[in-house]
Design an enzyme around this catalytic site. Structure first.
Site, PDB file in Angstrom:
ATOM      1  N   ASP A 195       0.800  -1.224   0.000  1.00 58.12           N
ATOM      2  CA  ASP A 195       0.000   0.000   0.000  1.00 58.12           C
ATOM      3  C   ASP A 195       0.835   1.277   0.000  1.00 58.12           C
ATOM      4  O   ASP A 195       0.421   2.308   0.542  1.00 58.12           O
ATOM      5  CB  ASP A 195      -0.972   0.018   1.204  1.00 58.12           C
ATOM      6  CG  ASP A 195      -1.867  -1.200   1.221  1.00 58.12           C
ATOM      7  OD1 ASP A 195      -2.184  -1.699   0.133  1.00 58.12           O
ATOM      8  OD2 ASP A 195      -2.246  -1.656   2.320  1.00 58.12           O
ATOM      9  N   LYS A 197       1.745   2.180  -5.097  1.00 54.35           N
ATOM     10  CA  LYS A 197       2.265   1.630  -6.363  1.00 54.35           C
ATOM     11  C   LYS A 197       1.326   1.940  -7.532  1.00 54.35           C
ATOM     12  O   LYS A 197       1.770   2.345  -8.600  1.00 54.35           O
ATOM     13  CB  LYS A 197       2.434   0.098  -6.234  1.00 54.35           C
ATOM     14  CG  LYS A 197       3.456  -0.305  -5.167  1.00 54.35           C
ATOM     15  CD  LYS A 197       3.527  -1.809  -4.992  1.00 54.35           C
ATOM     16  CE  LYS A 197       2.285  -2.421  -4.340  1.00 54.35           C
ATOM     17  NZ  LYS A 197       2.063  -2.018  -2.941  1.00 54.35           N
ATOM     18  N   GLY A 228      -4.557  -4.260  -3.836  1.00 58.42           N
ATOM     19  CA  GLY A 228      -5.541  -3.224  -4.129  1.00 58.42           C
ATOM     20  C   GLY A 228      -4.754  -1.987  -4.508  1.00 58.42           C
ATOM     21  O   GLY A 228      -4.126  -1.374  -3.652  1.00 58.42           O
ATOM     22  N   HIS A 229      -4.732  -1.657  -5.787  1.00 54.02           N
ATOM     23  CA  HIS A 229      -3.928  -0.535  -6.267  1.00 54.02           C
ATOM     24  C   HIS A 229      -4.859   0.599  -6.686  1.00 54.02           C
ATOM     25  O   HIS A 229      -5.611   0.470  -7.658  1.00 54.02           O
ATOM     26  CB  HIS A 229      -3.038  -0.984  -7.433  1.00 54.02           C
ATOM     27  CG  HIS A 229      -1.993  -1.980  -7.021  1.00 54.02           C
ATOM     28  ND1 HIS A 229      -1.043  -2.494  -7.869  1.00 54.02           N
ATOM     29  CD2 HIS A 229      -1.736  -2.541  -5.810  1.00 54.02           C
ATOM     30  CE1 HIS A 229      -0.255  -3.335  -7.202  1.00 54.02           C
ATOM     31  NE2 HIS A 229      -0.662  -3.388  -5.949  1.00 54.02           N
ATOM     32  N   GLN A 286       1.986  -6.019  -3.173  1.00 52.03           N
ATOM     33  CA  GLN A 286       2.437  -6.140  -1.781  1.00 52.03           C
ATOM     34  C   GLN A 286       3.738  -5.328  -1.594  1.00 52.03           C
ATOM     35  O   GLN A 286       3.918  -4.359  -2.286  1.00 52.03           O
ATOM     36  CB  GLN A 286       2.628  -7.609  -1.367  1.00 52.03           C
ATOM     37  CG  GLN A 286       1.319  -8.398  -1.255  1.00 52.03           C
ATOM     38  CD  GLN A 286       0.781  -8.864  -2.586  1.00 52.03           C
ATOM     39  OE1 GLN A 286       1.458  -9.556  -3.320  1.00 52.03           O
ATOM     40  NE2 GLN A 286      -0.442  -8.509  -2.903  1.00 52.03           N
TER      41      GLN A 286
HETATM   42  P1  GDP Z   1      -0.806   0.357  -3.523  1.00 51.10           P
HETATM   43  O1  GDP Z   1      -1.378  -0.930  -3.065  1.00 51.10           O
HETATM   44  O2  GDP Z   1       0.666   0.433  -3.300  1.00 51.10           O
HETATM   45  O3  GDP Z   1      -1.168   0.702  -4.936  1.00 51.10           O
HETATM   46  O4  GDP Z   1      -1.446   1.482  -2.594  1.00 51.10           O
HETATM   47  P2  GDP Z   1      -3.007   1.613  -2.169  1.00 51.10           P
HETATM   48  O5  GDP Z   1      -3.761   2.106  -3.334  1.00 51.10           O
HETATM   49  O6  GDP Z   1      -3.481   0.379  -1.509  1.00 51.10           O
HETATM   50  O7  GDP Z   1      -2.900   2.682  -1.016  1.00 51.10           O
HETATM   51  C1  GDP Z   1      -2.368   3.949  -1.236  1.00 51.10           C
HETATM   52  C2  GDP Z   1      -3.438   4.981  -0.867  1.00 51.10           C
HETATM   53  O8  GDP Z   1      -2.852   6.247  -0.764  1.00 51.10           O
HETATM   54  C3  GDP Z   1      -4.513   5.116  -1.910  1.00 51.10           C
HETATM   55  O9  GDP Z   1      -5.691   5.506  -1.296  1.00 51.10           O
HETATM   56  C4  GDP Z   1      -3.984   6.263  -2.799  1.00 51.10           C
HETATM   57  O10 GDP Z   1      -5.022   6.947  -3.464  1.00 51.10           O
HETATM   58  C5  GDP Z   1      -3.335   7.133  -1.775  1.00 51.10           C
HETATM   59  N1  GDP Z   1      -2.160   7.880  -2.194  1.00 51.10           N
HETATM   60  C6  GDP Z   1      -1.175   7.536  -3.069  1.00 51.10           C
HETATM   61  N2  GDP Z   1      -0.202   8.476  -3.078  1.00 51.10           N
HETATM   62  C7  GDP Z   1      -0.585   9.427  -2.214  1.00 51.10           C
HETATM   63  C8  GDP Z   1       0.007  10.640  -1.756  1.00 51.10           C
HETATM   64  O11 GDP Z   1       1.110  11.022  -2.142  1.00 51.10           O
HETATM   65  N3  GDP Z   1      -0.696  11.353  -0.814  1.00 51.10           N
HETATM   66  C9  GDP Z   1      -1.897  10.954  -0.336  1.00 51.10           C
HETATM   67  N4  GDP Z   1      -2.500  11.713   0.575  1.00 51.10           N
HETATM   68  N5  GDP Z   1      -2.476   9.815  -0.742  1.00 51.10           N
HETATM   69  C10 GDP Z   1      -1.818   9.059  -1.651  1.00 51.10           C
HETATM   70  P1  IMO Z   2      -0.945  -4.183  -2.264  1.00 54.49           P
HETATM   71  O1  IMO Z   2      -0.482  -4.716  -3.600  1.00 54.49           O
HETATM   72  C1  IMO Z   2      -1.027  -4.639   2.046  1.00 54.49           C
HETATM   73  C2  IMO Z   2      -1.066  -8.728   3.606  1.00 54.49           C
HETATM   74  C3  IMO Z   2      -2.306  -9.193   4.317  1.00 54.49           C
HETATM   75  C4  IMO Z   2      -1.699 -10.177   5.295  1.00 54.49           C
HETATM   76  C5  IMO Z   2      -0.591 -10.821   4.476  1.00 54.49           C
HETATM   77  C6  IMO Z   2      -0.983 -12.134   3.840  1.00 54.49           C
HETATM   78  O2  IMO Z   2      -2.212  -3.449  -2.333  1.00 54.49           O
HETATM   79  O3  IMO Z   2       0.168  -3.418  -1.628  1.00 54.49           O
HETATM   80  P2  IMO Z   2      -2.507 -12.811   1.784  1.00 54.49           P
HETATM   81  O4  IMO Z   2      -3.922 -12.499   1.454  1.00 54.49           O
HETATM   82  O5  IMO Z   2      -1.539 -12.361   0.741  1.00 54.49           O
HETATM   83  O6  IMO Z   2      -2.280 -14.248   2.144  1.00 54.49           O
HETATM   84  O7  IMO Z   2      -2.184 -11.993   3.125  1.00 54.49           O
HETATM   85  O8  IMO Z   2      -0.264  -9.886   3.478  1.00 54.49           O
HETATM   86  N1  IMO Z   2      -1.289  -8.200   2.242  1.00 54.49           N
HETATM   87  C7  IMO Z   2      -1.235  -6.908   1.915  1.00 54.49           C
HETATM   88  N2  IMO Z   2      -1.051  -5.816   2.687  1.00 54.49           N
HETATM   89  N3  IMO Z   2      -1.131  -4.502   0.708  1.00 54.49           N
HETATM   90  C8  IMO Z   2      -1.278  -5.578  -0.083  1.00 54.49           C
HETATM   91  O9  IMO Z   2      -1.239  -5.519  -1.418  1.00 54.49           O
HETATM   92  C9  IMO Z   2      -1.386  -6.853   0.524  1.00 54.49           C
HETATM   93  N4  IMO Z   2      -1.560  -8.113   0.055  1.00 54.49           N
HETATM   94  C10 IMO Z   2      -1.495  -8.919   1.114  1.00 54.49           C
HETATM   95  O10 IMO Z   2      -2.952  -8.127   4.969  1.00 54.49           O
HETATM   96  O11 IMO Z   2      -1.096  -9.490   6.364  1.00 54.49           O
HETATM   97 MG    MG Z   3      -2.927  -1.622  -1.802  1.00 49.24          MG
END
Ligand code: GDP
Ligand code: IMO
Ligand code: MG
Length: 418
Positions: free
Chosen positions: A13, A16, A40-41, A220
């Site tokens: 998270d 990415k 979840g991107h 991840q």
């Molecule tokens: P990912 O899994 O690495 O793609 O990240 P996620 O989408 O799960 O979580 C990142 C969260 O932060 C999302 O809600 C994005 O919209 C938000 N986000 C990404 N970059 C920034 C930033 O620079 N500032 C803020 N405030 N939010 C951001």
């Molecule tokens: P993105 O790509 C954050 C965590 C789960 C759990 C562990 C194992 O959005 O960054 P799993 O379902 O893979 O067996 O869970 O990994 N986890 C993540 N945490 N971002 C993710 O993906 C994750 N994918 C799995 O919360 O701790």
């Molecule tokens: Mg994510």
């Protein structure tokens, strides 16, 4: 051209999805290399907000090829929902998205095994996303898995039933009630058949030969890697840079830049050690301002200060050549910002990430003055407040890698390129 890799340096998270979407305009191909719908991107541009799980984050750019690599596990039902959401936004998916026939399938009983084994672990549960990721990769390595390409074979149903029956036998050991609902799965299989299956290793290596630019998108983060993460509280794939080689069929010498992405602080969702976690007002503030709730599960994310011991470890394992920092804007109102520079373990100080992170670890913090101003509208590095530039400079000195991109908000345009 070599393949550049973008991956998370923390526990996932890091942002990415947002940054891959920003960088895609400079590439011809975007390819996911591991994970599955546990990811979840989030992408945000124009008036659109969407969370991608299986589909690469380059999908909203025209004329870019997107590839789901062999290293992924695909849940056909979740993938179908994702396809519908993306298609509603006007993307002609089947012409732009290609799937490795070697990617593995998540079947309904994988999800049931995931849930049953989590329940049976009780307090030591992993905190899995319950998407069936672990059981699907387990079947892959034990050589029982189903590959995407098999759905086109005449005996797919027989192979599916064999695997399902194995699972039903396996589930007998658990005191766990379940029902197998296959409707969405089989609808998802039909949806998958609309796509072109490819041997993505050939597609990608030919593209490199033809001077096309490829961006490999990780899921991840490094600290969730099956080998180098905080085992057993990890995911079931190699999230590190080497995972791009095995998950796409690219030789190590064919990887180019390695973009390591990290948040200006730290989050983790699910169980497992987190030395700099702040279970206090600071943690609450990071969570509420940063909207730190899982993009896939909606669970509140655990929050804490940036951990340089862990970050340096990730940079080493991944060979990061450039850093990308996100979400510093979340700390705009903070008077002070802390960073862990070392751990004290039973009174002994170390800056090396230990074999096991446990309760005896005490982070040693360095404190920085907060910048106390909103940064989200800033678009040039020089205009960032001096305090933030000092913070970034310290991270660069400690890691030995330049911070080349600073993200200052979730939107595509809230990005500073240096
Ligand atoms: P990912 O899994 O690495 O793609 O990240 P996620 O989408 O799960 O979580 C990142 C969260 O932060 C999302 O809600 C994005 O919209 C938000 N986000 C990404 N970059 C920034 C930033 O620079 N500032 C803020 N405030 N939010 C951001
Ligand atoms: P993105 O790509 C954050 C965590 C789960 C759990 C562990 C194992 O959005 O960054 P799993 O379902 O893979 O067996 O869970 O990994 N986890 C993540 N945490 N971002 C993710 O993906 C994750 N994918 C799995 O919360 O701790
Ligand atoms: Mg994510």
């Amino acid at each position: 051209m070599k393949t550049d890799v973008l991956l998370g340096l923390q526990w996932g998270d890091e942002g990415k999805g947002k940054v891959v979407d920003v960088l895609t305009s400079g590439y011809d191909v975007v390819a996911r290399f591991q994970g599955g719908p546990n990811a979840g991107h989030s992408l945000k541009f124009d008036d659109i907000e969407i969370v991608l799980h299986t589909v690469p984050s380059g999908i909203f750019h025209k004329n870019i090829m997107n590839i789901i690599g062999n290293g992924l596990v695909i849940d056909p039902a979740i993938f179908q929902k994702e396809c519908e959401e993306i298609s509603e936004l006007g993307v002609e998916l089947a012409g732009q998205l290609f799937i490795s026939r070697k990617a593995h399938l998540i079947i309904p009983t994988h999800r049931i095994i995931d849930a049953a084994s989590e329940v049976s672990r009780g307090k030591t549960k992993i905190g899995s996303t319950l998407k069936g990721i672990g059981p699907a990769y387990t079947d892959k390595t034990s050589r029982n898995g189903l590959r995407a390409g098999e759905i086109l074979e005449p005996d797919f149903m027989r192979r599916y039933e064999t695997l399902k029956n194995r699972h039903v036998d396996f589930l007998k050991q658990f005191d766990y009630e379940y029902q197998i609902d296959e409707t969405d799965f089989f609808a998802g299989i039909e949806n998958l058949k609309r796509f072109t299956f490819v041997d993505s290793e050939f597609v990608l290596n030919k593209a490199m030969k033809n001077n096309k630019k490829i961006l490999a998108e990780g899921a991840q983060g490094t600290l969730l890697d099956i080998d180098f993460g905080t085992y057993p509280y990890v995911t079931s794939s190699n999230t590190i840079c080497a995972g791009a080689c095995t998950g796409l069929g690219i030789a190590p010498q064919s990887t180019g830049e390695v973009f390591g992405i990290f948040k200006a602080y730290c989050t983790r969702v699910g169980s497992g050690p987190f030395p700099t976690e702040q279970i206090n007002e600071t943690g609450e503030k990071l969570r509420s301002i940063g909207h730190e709730y899982g993009a896939t599960t909606g669970r509140p994310r655990r929050t804490g200060w940036l951990d340089l011991v862990a970050l340096k470890y990730a940079v080493m394992i991944d060979g990061a050549t450039q850093l990308i920092m996100t979400k510093a804007d979340v700390m705009d109102s903070f008077d002070t910002v802390k960073v862990a520079v070392a751990y004290e373990i039973n009174g002994v100080r170390t800056d090396e990430f230990p074999y096991e992170l446990n309760d005896s670890i005490k982070p040693v913090y360095k404190e920085f003055k907060g910048w106390r101003t909103s940064i989200s509208s800033i678009r040039t590095y020089g205009n960032l407040p001096a305090e933030l530039r000092e913070y970034i400079g310290f991270i660069e000195t400690e890691t030995g890698v330049p911070v080349k991109i600073v993200s200052v908000g979730p939107n595509r345009d809230e990005t500073i390129m240096r």
